[in-house]
Structure formats: structure tokens, C-alpha cells
Enzyme design. Structure first.
Site, PDB file in Angstrom:
ATOM      1  N   ALA A   1      -4.558  -4.518  -8.370  1.00  0.00           N
ATOM      2  CA  ALA A   1      -5.794  -4.494  -9.157  1.00  0.00           C
ATOM      3  C   ALA A   1      -5.636  -5.384 -10.372  1.00  0.00           C
ATOM      4  O   ALA A   1      -4.525  -5.614 -10.854  1.00  0.00           O
ATOM      5  CB  ALA A   1      -6.138  -3.072  -9.592  1.00  0.00           C
TER       6      ALA A   1
ATOM      7  N   SER B   1      -3.761  -7.639  -1.349  1.00  0.00           N
ATOM      8  CA  SER B   1      -3.382  -8.998  -1.735  1.00  0.00           C
ATOM      9  C   SER B   1      -2.877  -9.018  -3.175  1.00  0.00           C
ATOM     10  O   SER B   1      -3.149  -8.109  -3.951  1.00  0.00           O
ATOM     11  CB  SER B   1      -4.592  -9.924  -1.600  1.00  0.00           C
ATOM     12  OG  SER B   1      -5.148  -9.833  -0.305  1.00  0.00           O
ATOM     13  N   GLY B   2      -2.135 -10.070  -3.508  1.00  0.00           N
ATOM     14  CA  GLY B   2      -1.670 -10.232  -4.873  1.00  0.00           C
ATOM     15  C   GLY B   2      -0.164 -10.107  -5.013  1.00  0.00           C
ATOM     16  O   GLY B   2       0.550  -9.748  -4.078  1.00  0.00           O
TER      17      GLY B   2
ATOM     18  N   LYS C   1      -2.392  -3.698 -16.678  1.00  0.00           N
ATOM     19  CA  LYS C   1      -3.671  -3.539 -15.988  1.00  0.00           C
ATOM     20  C   LYS C   1      -4.398  -2.251 -16.360  1.00  0.00           C
ATOM     21  O   LYS C   1      -5.527  -2.026 -15.935  1.00  0.00           O
ATOM     22  CB  LYS C   1      -3.443  -3.591 -14.464  1.00  0.00           C
ATOM     23  CG  LYS C   1      -2.656  -4.816 -14.002  1.00  0.00           C
ATOM     24  CD  LYS C   1      -3.339  -6.112 -14.403  1.00  0.00           C
ATOM     25  CE  LYS C   1      -2.496  -7.340 -14.054  1.00  0.00           C
ATOM     26  NZ  LYS C   1      -2.300  -7.542 -12.629  1.00  0.00           N
TER      27      LYS C   1
ATOM     28  N   ASP D   1      -3.094  -1.571  -2.369  1.00  0.00           N
ATOM     29  CA  ASP D   1      -3.554  -2.851  -2.901  1.00  0.00           C
ATOM     30  C   ASP D   1      -3.326  -2.904  -4.407  1.00  0.00           C
ATOM     31  O   ASP D   1      -3.159  -1.868  -5.059  1.00  0.00           O
ATOM     32  CB  ASP D   1      -5.051  -3.028  -2.598  1.00  0.00           C
ATOM     33  CG  ASP D   1      -5.490  -4.482  -2.566  1.00  0.00           C
ATOM     34  OD1 ASP D   1      -4.689  -5.355  -2.969  1.00  0.00           O
ATOM     35  OD2 ASP D   1      -6.637  -4.752  -2.158  1.00  0.00           O
TER      36      ASP D   1
ATOM     37  N   GLU E   1     -10.718  -7.114   0.940  1.00  0.00           N
ATOM     38  CA  GLU E   1     -10.078  -5.974   0.287  1.00  0.00           C
ATOM     39  C   GLU E   1     -10.998  -4.757   0.297  1.00  0.00           C
ATOM     40  O   GLU E   1     -10.546  -3.633   0.531  1.00  0.00           O
ATOM     41  CB  GLU E   1      -9.700  -6.335  -1.148  1.00  0.00           C
ATOM     42  CG  GLU E   1      -8.534  -7.306  -1.256  1.00  0.00           C
ATOM     43  CD  GLU E   1      -8.256  -7.766  -2.673  1.00  0.00           C
ATOM     44  OE1 GLU E   1      -7.171  -8.308  -2.898  1.00  0.00           O
ATOM     45  OE2 GLU E   1      -9.127  -7.597  -3.537  1.00  0.00           O
TER      46      GLU E   1
ATOM     47  N   GLY F   1     -10.251  -8.924  -7.305  1.00  0.00           N
ATOM     48  CA  GLY F   1     -10.831 -10.178  -6.850  1.00  0.00           C
ATOM     49  C   GLY F   1     -10.366 -11.382  -7.634  1.00  0.00           C
ATOM     50  O   GLY F   1     -10.887 -12.477  -7.449  1.00  0.00           O
TER      51      GLY F   1
END
Length: 238
Positions: free
Chosen positions: A88, A32-33, A126, A86, A108, A100
Site C-alpha cells: 500500500a 505488486s510493489g 505508510k 499486497d 490489484e 496504485g
């Protein structure tokens, strides 16, 4: 015109897909994201990947899969996944991560742990030497609604590391708290620099009422970071 951050997300996502997903794979997990949007974009460009079953981690990734015309699967149908890609919120040099920020950490985690290979994609912002230094909004903790106050008290009294703050995450355009895809609440707990994220994650997970913790430790094999200049910095777990 795309910003340096968006360009970084795109180059990292494209390279991660190209180097980790092949036509031989049968099941792929989609995280997600905002960075994952580019991963799906790249998958759609590669016709040899259209037969693969894709497992979502959230309502958002479910839409990306279905609206792209890809084959949607579920973790119940396919408990073994070849590769999960995914994003982060923060990644340290050991490839431990805080995830999250989008309140999807439980699904996830399930999809990441079911994968033979877990790959993370992100932009240069990140990267971190120690979790809790770049991402200062707190470690996301998904909790059963009726237990959120009990969990908040326990976070402040039962851990080996005391949080600097704990707060129930509130919705932006809705009166009340954020509600996850699983119908739960999210507590954000900020600890400052986290010396041992694996240990902290285990401690939080043991608290009654906690469903999942957004500390993804000892899981990812490789992380791709899109840089400002358009290059990709690749970190591998030692």
C-alpha cells in the site's frame, strides 16, 4: 547493508505470510510493489506452500511467481482466492488505503476483492491518520486513454470534493504517459486529507471513462507495518 525501511518491509512481509498463509490454502493472490518481493521470498522459503496456485496482479508479480518456480494461475481460472497479500502507498486507522503508485490498481482491486481475506504489508512510512496526508502524489485513477481529458474535467467539476491538482502520469524513461498492464492511462488526483475515502472512491468510479480508483476502502482485515527498530506494528480493522 539493508536500510531500516527495507528491513521493515521484510519483517512485515515475512510475518504476514507466516500468520496468514497455510498449507491448507489452495489459491493465493500476490500483489505488486517492493514489499511484496519479500512476501514471495518468504513463500519460497516455506516448502509446504509450494503446491499452492498463485495469482498475480501485475507483470511484476507474474515474474516473481514464475521465476520463483511457483504455480502461476489466473483470476479467470480461479475467481475465488483464499488470501491476497499486497502492499500500500498509505493506510489509515480504518485500514482504508491508497494504492496504485505502481499503476497496477485495477488488477490489484480485482484480486483483492476476489479474496476471502485481504492482507496489507508496508513499512512504517505508510501509516496515516487520514488518507492524502502522507501520500501526496495523488489518488491513482486508471482511465481509458481517449477519455482522459474528459475525466480530468469531470474530476474538477463533478465531485463533492474538489482536487488540489490533477495530472496525467508521465513515464520516466519514455516519451509520453505511463501505460498500465491493461493499456490504459493513469491520472493522479490529490485532494489533501480525505474525510470520507469510501464516498470519494464511489464518486470517482462513476465518472465515464474511469476503469478503477486507487482507494481501497472497507476491504483489508489486517495490515502489517515494519518499524524502524525491526518490530512489526499490526493494525486490525475494527
Amino acid at each position: 547493508m539493508a536500510s531500516a525501511v527495507e528491513k521493515g518491509k521484510k519483517v512485515a512481509a515475512y510475518r504476514a505470510v507466516d500468520e496468514n498463509i497455510t498449507a491448507d490454502h489452495k489459491v493465493i493472490g500476490i500483489g505488486s510493489g517492493s514489499t511484496v518481493v519479500y512476501a514471495v521470498e518468504r513463500i519460497l522459503q516455506r516448502k509446504e506452500l509450494q503446491h499452492i496456485v498463485y495469482i498475480p496482479t501485475s507483470f511484476q508479480s507474474r515474474l516473481l511467481i514464475t521465476e520463483g518456480g511457483l504455480t502461476l494461475g489466473s483470476i479467470e481460472q480461479f475467481p475465488e482466492i483464499d488470501v491476497t497479500i499486497d502492499g500500500a502507498d498509505e493506510v489509515d486507522s480504518q485500514l482504508n488505503a491508497i494504492k496504485g503508485g505502481g499503476a497496477c490498481q485495477f488488477q490489484e482491486m480485482v484480486v483483492a476483492k476476489a479474496a476471502k481475506k485481504f492482507v496489507m504489508i508496508a513499512d512504517y512510512r505508510k501509516k496515516s491518520k487520514s488518507l492524502g496526508t502522507e501520500w501526496v502524489k495523488g489518488v491513482p485513477i486508471e482511465v481509458v486513454p481517449l477519455a482522459y481529458k474528459v475525466v480530468m474535467q469531470a474530476l474538477n467539476s463533478q465531485l463533492s470534493v474538489k482536487p488540489q491538482f490533477t495530472k496525467l502520469r508521465m513515464a520516466v524513461q519514455k516519451a509520453g504517459p505511463v501505460v498500465t498492464d491493461n493499456g490504459n492511462f493513469v491520472i493522479d488526483a490529490h485532494f489533501g486529507p480525505i474525510a470520507d475515502p469510501y464516498k470519494l472512491g464511489q464518486e470517482i468510479k462513476l465518472l465515464t471513462g474511469v476503469l478503477e480508483v486507487g482507494l481501497f476502502c472497507r476491504m483489508a482485515e489486517i495490515a502489517y507495518f515494519g518499524e524502524e527498530d525491526g518490530s512489526v506494528d499490526i493494525w486490525k480493522r475494527q
